[in-house]
Design an enzyme around this catalytic site. Structure first.
Site, PDB file in Angstrom:
ATOM      1  N   ASN A 166       0.825  -1.199   0.000  1.00 61.94           N
ATOM      2  CA  ASN A 166       0.000   0.000   0.000  1.00 61.94           C
ATOM      3  C   ASN A 166       0.866   1.258   0.000  1.00 61.94           C
ATOM      4  O   ASN A 166       2.087   1.195   0.007  1.00 61.94           O
ATOM      5  CB  ASN A 166      -0.954  -0.040   1.201  1.00 61.94           C
ATOM      6  CG  ASN A 166      -2.307   0.547   0.877  1.00 61.94           C
ATOM      7  OD1 ASN A 166      -2.404   1.558   0.178  1.00 61.94           O
ATOM      8  ND2 ASN A 166      -3.352  -0.069   1.388  1.00 61.94           N
ATOM      9  N   HIS A 215      24.172   1.132  11.288  1.00 58.64           N
ATOM     10  CA  HIS A 215      25.354   1.963  11.516  1.00 58.64           C
ATOM     11  C   HIS A 215      26.179   1.423  12.677  1.00 58.64           C
ATOM     12  O   HIS A 215      25.659   0.740  13.561  1.00 58.64           O
ATOM     13  CB  HIS A 215      24.931   3.412  11.781  1.00 58.64           C
ATOM     14  CG  HIS A 215      24.208   4.030  10.631  1.00 58.64           C
ATOM     15  ND1 HIS A 215      24.850   4.480   9.498  1.00 58.64           N
ATOM     16  CD2 HIS A 215      22.894   4.240  10.424  1.00 58.64           C
ATOM     17  CE1 HIS A 215      23.964   4.952   8.650  1.00 58.64           C
ATOM     18  NE2 HIS A 215      22.764   4.816   9.182  1.00 58.64           N
ATOM     19  N   GLY A 273      -0.541  -1.509   8.810  1.00 55.78           N
ATOM     20  CA  GLY A 273      -0.040  -0.168   8.527  1.00 55.78           C
ATOM     21  C   GLY A 273       0.953   0.336   9.565  1.00 55.78           C
ATOM     22  O   GLY A 273       0.898  -0.027  10.735  1.00 55.78           O
ATOM     23  N   LYS A 311       0.164 -14.552  19.918  1.00 56.92           N
ATOM     24  CA  LYS A 311      -0.459 -15.865  19.849  1.00 56.92           C
ATOM     25  C   LYS A 311      -0.047 -16.563  18.566  1.00 56.92           C
ATOM     26  O   LYS A 311       0.404 -15.932  17.603  1.00 56.92           O
ATOM     27  CB  LYS A 311      -1.974 -15.772  19.945  1.00 56.92           C
ATOM     28  CG  LYS A 311      -2.673 -15.155  18.742  1.00 56.92           C
ATOM     29  CD  LYS A 311      -4.190 -15.204  18.932  1.00 56.92           C
ATOM     30  CE  LYS A 311      -4.914 -14.710  17.691  1.00 56.92           C
ATOM     31  NZ  LYS A 311      -6.369 -14.821  17.830  1.00 56.92           N
TER      32      LYS A 311
END
Length: 192
Positions: A91, A121, A148, A189
């Protein structure tokens, strides 16, 4: 007398792909990033329905599957380090810093605003002042759903058929068939 070492020296780009310390200011690496930035900038003006979308994606990500979809905008360092399986959907506003390979399995769904970071780094602050880093690969297994605003850190493997809850920060490997959530993400779970 010491035998001659006839092994060719690796380029900084080859070191980057091999999980070795490399100079990210190297001209070859800089050119790869420049090319990717130009293609990503063009992509920002397109939708997945634009006639130039697929040719541009194939230029940015070699082997871009016909069944894959990345919704612009999309950001990456090289593009050549992104490996996508069949049926992948990514997305809007995904960032993939692909110094090392980022391998996404088949039928993976990735929500908006997700980040995949392979650069790592140095921990010593004096060494961190130099233009150097390592990059560690990220792998996401088949049939996984990443919600998201998830961040996946260097060197992480997420197994097959997993769900990573929205907003999670994945700093450790997640085994197959797991629902993981949190910062840092932990397995909440096992999935059936």
């Amino acid at each position: 007398m010491h035998p001659l070492n006839l092994t060719p020296m690796k380029t900084e780009y080859e070191k980057m792909r091999s999980e070795e310390l490399y100079c990210f200011a190297d001209p070859e690496i800089d050119e790869s990033i420049r090319k990717s930035q130009m293609l990503c900038a063009r992509l920002r003006t397109m939708s997945v329905h634009d006639s130039e979308y697929r040719p541009l994606m194939e230029q940015l990500i070699p082997g871009f599957p016909k069944s894959a979809c990345i919704c612009p905008p999309f950001h990456c360092d090289h593009g050549t380090g992104v490996r996508l399986g069949e049926g992948v959907f990514i997305n809007y506003n995904c960032t993939m810093l692909d110094g090392a390979y980022i391998t996404i399995g088949n039928n993976v769904k990735i929500g908006p605003d997700c980040h995949f970071y392979t650069p790592n780094h140095p921990t010593d602050y004096v060494e961190r002042r130099k233009p150097q880093e390592t990059s560690l690969p990220i792998t996401v297994g088949n049939d996984t759903w990443i919600g998201g605003n998830v961040t996946v850190c260097p060197g992480v493997t997420i197994g097959n058929r997993c769900i990573i809850a929205a907003g999670s920060v994945v700093v450790h490997d997640i085994p197959d068939d797991s629902l993981a959530a949190g910062n840092p993400a932990v397995v909440k779970k096992k999935l059936k």
